[in-house]
Design a protein around this motif. Sequence first.
Motif, PDB file in Angstrom:
ATOM      1  N   GLU A  88       0.815  -1.206   0.000  1.00  0.00           N
ATOM      2  CA  GLU A  88       0.000   0.000   0.000  1.00  0.00           C
ATOM      3  C   GLU A  88       0.855   1.264   0.000  1.00  0.00           C
ATOM      4  O   GLU A  88       0.588   2.205  -0.752  1.00  0.00           O
ATOM      5  CB  GLU A  88      -0.950   0.012   1.202  1.00  0.00           C
ATOM      6  CG  GLU A  88      -1.982  -1.092   1.187  1.00  0.00           C
ATOM      7  CD  GLU A  88      -2.952  -0.976   0.031  1.00  0.00           C
ATOM      8  OE1 GLU A  88      -3.305   0.149  -0.359  1.00  0.00           O
ATOM      9  OE2 GLU A  88      -3.361  -2.034  -0.492  1.00  0.00           O
ATOM     10  N   LEU A  89       1.881   1.297   0.855  1.00  0.00           N
ATOM     11  CA  LEU A  89       2.727   2.478   0.931  1.00  0.00           C
ATOM     12  C   LEU A  89       3.477   2.722  -0.373  1.00  0.00           C
ATOM     13  O   LEU A  89       3.506   3.844  -0.886  1.00  0.00           O
ATOM     14  CB  LEU A  89       3.729   2.353   2.085  1.00  0.00           C
ATOM     15  CG  LEU A  89       3.153   2.470   3.487  1.00  0.00           C
ATOM     16  CD1 LEU A  89       4.225   2.185   4.526  1.00  0.00           C
ATOM     17  CD2 LEU A  89       2.570   3.857   3.708  1.00  0.00           C
ATOM     18  N   LEU A  90       4.083   1.683  -0.886  1.00  0.00           N
ATOM     19  CA  LEU A  90       4.857   1.845  -2.109  1.00  0.00           C
ATOM     20  C   LEU A  90       3.944   2.035  -3.321  1.00  0.00           C
ATOM     21  O   LEU A  90       4.305   2.730  -4.270  1.00  0.00           O
ATOM     22  CB  LEU A  90       5.792   0.662  -2.305  1.00  0.00           C
ATOM     23  CG  LEU A  90       6.909   0.588  -1.262  1.00  0.00           C
ATOM     24  CD1 LEU A  90       7.694  -0.700  -1.402  1.00  0.00           C
ATOM     25  CD2 LEU A  90       7.836   1.782  -1.359  1.00  0.00           C
ATOM     26  N   GLY A  91       2.758   1.437  -3.285  1.00  0.00           N
ATOM     27  CA  GLY A  91       1.802   1.627  -4.371  1.00  0.00           C
ATOM     28  C   GLY A  91       1.393   3.083  -4.497  1.00  0.00           C
ATOM     29  O   GLY A  91       1.204   3.595  -5.604  1.00  0.00           O
ATOM     30  N   GLY A  92       1.297   3.780  -3.362  1.00  0.00           N
ATOM     31  CA  GLY A  92       0.981   5.205  -3.382  1.00  0.00           C
ATOM     32  C   GLY A  92       2.067   6.030  -4.043  1.00  0.00           C
ATOM     33  O   GLY A  92       1.824   7.131  -4.525  1.00  0.00           O
ATOM     34  N   ALA A  93       3.288   5.489  -4.056  1.00  0.00           N
ATOM     35  CA  ALA A  93       4.412   6.175  -4.701  1.00  0.00           C
ATOM     36  C   ALA A  93       4.616   5.685  -6.130  1.00  0.00           C
ATOM     37  O   ALA A  93       5.611   6.009  -6.771  1.00  0.00           O
ATOM     38  CB  ALA A  93       5.689   5.958  -3.885  1.00  0.00           C
ATOM     39  N   GLY A  94       3.693   4.857  -6.592  1.00  0.00           N
ATOM     40  CA  GLY A  94       3.777   4.368  -7.959  1.00  0.00           C
ATOM     41  C   GLY A  94       4.620   3.120  -8.133  1.00  0.00           C
ATOM     42  O   GLY A  94       4.863   2.676  -9.249  1.00  0.00           O
ATOM     43  N   VAL A  95       5.060   2.517  -7.038  1.00  0.00           N
ATOM     44  CA  VAL A  95       5.856   1.292  -7.105  1.00  0.00           C
ATOM     45  C   VAL A  95       4.919   0.106  -6.918  1.00  0.00           C
ATOM     46  O   VAL A  95       4.233   0.003  -5.901  1.00  0.00           O
ATOM     47  CB  VAL A  95       6.955   1.273  -6.018  1.00  0.00           C
ATOM     48  CG1 VAL A  95       7.732  -0.027  -6.067  1.00  0.00           C
ATOM     49  CG2 VAL A  95       7.871   2.472  -6.158  1.00  0.00           C
ATOM     50  N   ILE A  96       4.861  -0.760  -7.880  1.00  0.00           N
ATOM     51  CA  ILE A  96       3.990  -1.925  -7.813  1.00  0.00           C
ATOM     52  C   ILE A  96       4.827  -3.140  -7.425  1.00  0.00           C
ATOM     53  O   ILE A  96       5.839  -3.439  -8.054  1.00  0.00           O
ATOM     54  CB  ILE A  96       3.296  -2.184  -9.172  1.00  0.00           C
ATOM     55  CG1 ILE A  96       2.577  -0.919  -9.664  1.00  0.00           C
ATOM     56  CG2 ILE A  96       2.334  -3.366  -9.062  1.00  0.00           C
ATOM     57  CD1 ILE A  96       1.532  -0.369  -8.716  1.00  0.00           C
TER      58      ILE A  96
END
Length: 133
Positions: A88-96
């Motif tokens: 969730e945290l990294l997804g918010g930064a565009g990292v999948i």
Amino acid sequence: LSEIVDEVDAADLLEVAIDAREAAQSTSAEQSPDAADTCAAHEACGFEAALVAHLPISEAPVEILMQVLRKFTDETRQMALLVQISRELLGGAGVILNDEAVAAALQLVEPFKFSKADDARAAYSKALASISG
């Protein structure tokens, strides 16, 4: 660990639990905590700190504490939650991220060792011992 915990006064723990319940009942669910009610993520605060203060953790052997930590993380699925939080945290930064890859990577942190920190703690303990004589 059970021998150490047996020495904890149940009345003290009960008092903390009652205080926590009363505080929860008197606090509106709509109120947000202010700065006085918060603490750093790695610290125990509020009633949690009061409970921890009653536990003689410093007397427990490290091996026993690690067993307790592992059992807690297994029973509460902390590693699985850490995977979800990372995603969730990294997804918010565009990292999948791939959940399985993150879970596999998190398994590499076991058995919670950091040799540089362990060496620094040992050196610090040795220095303290030499100072106190």
